[in-house]
Scaffold this motif. Structure first.
Motif, short mmCIF file in Angstrom:
data_model
loop_
_atom_site.label_atom_id
_atom_site.label_comp_id
_atom_site.label_asym_id
_atom_site.label_seq_id
_atom_site.Cartn_x
_atom_site.Cartn_y
_atom_site.Cartn_z
N PHE A 38 -8.22 -6.92 13.31
CA PHE A 38 -8.78 -6.46 11.98
C PHE A 38 -7.56 -6.95 11.10
N PHE A 39 -7.94 -7.35 9.77
CA PHE A 39 -6.59 -7.55 8.78
C PHE A 39 -7.03 -6.79 7.61
N GLY A 40 -5.94 -6.52 6.92
CA GLY A 40 -5.87 -5.59 5.55
C GLY A 40 -4.36 -5.19 5.69
N PHE A 41 -4.20 -4.56 4.57
CA PHE A 41 -2.88 -4.00 4.12
C PHE A 41 -2.59 -2.70 4.89
N THR A 42 -1.23 -2.80 5.27
CA THR A 42 -0.56 -1.86 6.03
C THR A 42 0.46 -0.93 5.31
N THR A 43 1.64 -0.96 5.37
CA THR A 43 2.87 -0.81 4.49
C THR A 43 3.09 -1.91 3.38
N PHE A 44 3.59 -1.50 2.27
CA PHE A 44 3.75 -2.56 1.37
C PHE A 44 4.52 -3.67 1.49
N SER A 45 3.98 -5.01 0.96
CA SER A 45 4.99 -6.08 1.14
C SER A 45 4.56 -6.99 -0.30
N THR A 46 5.43 -7.55 -0.58
CA THR A 46 5.36 -8.34 -1.86
C THR A 46 4.63 -9.64 -1.39
N LEU A 47 4.59 -9.93 -0.22
CA LEU A 47 4.06 -11.15 0.36
C LEU A 47 2.40 -11.16 0.61
N TYR A 48 1.87 -9.90 0.24
CA TYR A 48 0.53 -9.79 0.22
C TYR A 48 -0.11 -10.68 -0.74
N GLY A 49 -1.46 -11.23 -0.34
CA GLY A 49 -2.29 -11.77 -1.41
C GLY A 49 -3.66 -11.89 -0.99
N GLY A 50 -4.80 -12.58 -1.74
CA GLY A 50 -6.01 -12.44 -1.51
C GLY A 50 -6.66 -10.99 -2.13
N ARG A 51 -6.03 -10.06 -2.15
CA ARG A 51 -6.35 -8.98 -2.82
C ARG A 51 -5.31 -8.01 -3.55
N ILE A 52 -5.77 -7.25 -4.70
CA ILE A 52 -4.79 -6.55 -5.42
C ILE A 52 -4.15 -5.68 -4.42
N TRP A 53 -2.99 -5.29 -4.40
CA TRP A 53 -2.46 -4.06 -3.41
C TRP A 53 -3.01 -2.80 -4.29
N GLY A 54 -3.29 -1.76 -3.47
CA GLY A 54 -3.77 -0.51 -3.96
C GLY A 54 -3.18 0.60 -3.09
N GLU A 55 -3.49 0.59 -1.92
CA GLU A 55 -3.13 1.35 -0.74
C GLU A 55 -3.10 1.05 0.53
N PRO A 56 -2.64 1.28 1.40
CA PRO A 56 -2.64 0.95 2.93
C PRO A 56 -4.19 1.28 3.44
N GLU A 57 -4.63 0.22 3.78
CA GLU A 57 -5.94 -0.08 4.66
C GLU A 57 -6.09 0.54 6.04
N LEU A 58 -5.05 0.17 6.64
CA LEU A 58 -5.03 0.21 8.29
C LEU A 58 -3.57 1.38 8.11
N SER A 59 -3.91 2.49 8.69
CA SER A 59 -2.80 3.53 8.90
C SER A 59 -2.11 3.09 10.35
N GLU A 60 -0.94 3.79 10.60
CA GLU A 60 -0.37 3.57 12.06
C GLU A 60 -1.15 4.15 13.03
N TYR A 61 -1.88 5.04 12.74
CA TYR A 61 -2.78 5.68 13.59
C TYR A 61 -3.72 4.64 13.96
N ASP A 62 -4.37 3.87 13.13
CA ASP A 62 -5.28 2.85 13.19
C ASP A 62 -4.98 1.86 13.98
#
Length: 246
Positions: A38-62
């Protein structure tokens, strides 16, 4: 016939929704053993691209749950810009998710080389944002990356797909959203800028500048693509109304 491998978008997963529930709601037709990652945002990184950062999509539990299901994590570090200093600031982030099987989608070649040097167990994939649409560009990318995502439009060019010698390194889209017909894809560089400074107002879309045909989410003929020798597919979740993917 080869077993398909899917990397699946976690974008749009509801806050508090477990990855198991998300799979049942949106991807129950995909056998678990065919889900590579699975791909998506976890904890924040300035290196993210593709979509605007909003909040984590995959939690540590996930992520722990995914590992138990033998599903890997794919980090979308597809920002166009990456300095050496910024990379070093993100080393703790990269260390956090470093394990065999996990992978990173990358647009910036320098970033790919730095990660390859320091984190050789990460699998690196050339992002669709690189717009690789020729055999020459595939060969060039293969010198840096383990796998290459081809633009959605390449799925419609059977002679080109057939001409690729090493199909095992290619990831094709299983379905297509607005990027299939977008004339300029100005959203990607604008998102890179927005995620760097934390300003979502920097987002730009070419639809406001030039009308184009919006076809909604389109499913490709995976049986045909598999018969050509391809086994790796990227799967998007249809947004409400089915007009694009996330």
């Amino acid at each position: 016939m080869m077993q398909m491998q899917y990397t699946i978008s976690a974008r749009g997963k509801k806050s508090g929704q477990s990855i198991q529930m998300y799979i049942r709601e949106h991807y129950s037709q995909i056998p678990i053993e065919e889900i590579d990652s699975f791909f998506g945002f976890t904890t924040f990184s300035t290196l993210y691209g593709g979509r605007i950062w909003g909040e984590p999509e995959l939690s540590e539990y996930d992520i722990r749950s995914m590992y138990k299901l033998d599903i890997n994590l794919r980090l979308p570090l597809t920002n166009h810009q990456a300095s050496r200093e910024e990379y070093e600031e993100n080393i703790p982030f990269l260390e956090k998710y470093y394990r065999p099987g996990n992978s990173i989608i990358i647009t910036n070649d320098d970033l790919a080389r730095w990660i390859r040097s320091d984190f050789p167990e990460y699998r690196l994939e050339a992002s669709v944002i690189k717009n690789i649409k020729s055999l020459k560009k595939i060969d060039q990318a293969a010198k840096i990356y383990d796998t290459v995502i081809l633009p959605m439009s390449c799925n419609l060019d059977a002679p080109f797909l057939e001409s690729i010698d090493d199909k095992s390194i290619i990831t094709l889209f299983a379905n297509a959203g607005c990027a299939l017909t977008c004339p300029s894809k100005i959203c990607y560089p604008s998102i890179s800028k927005a995620n760097k400074v934390g300003d979502p107002n920097l987002f730009r879309c070419s639809q406001k500048l030039k009308e184009r045909e919006l076809l909604g989410m389109q499913d490709f003929d995976l049986d045909h693509l598999q018969s050509l020798g391809f086994e790796r597919f990227k799967l998007l979740r249809s947004r409400k109304g089915g007009m694009t993917g996330v």
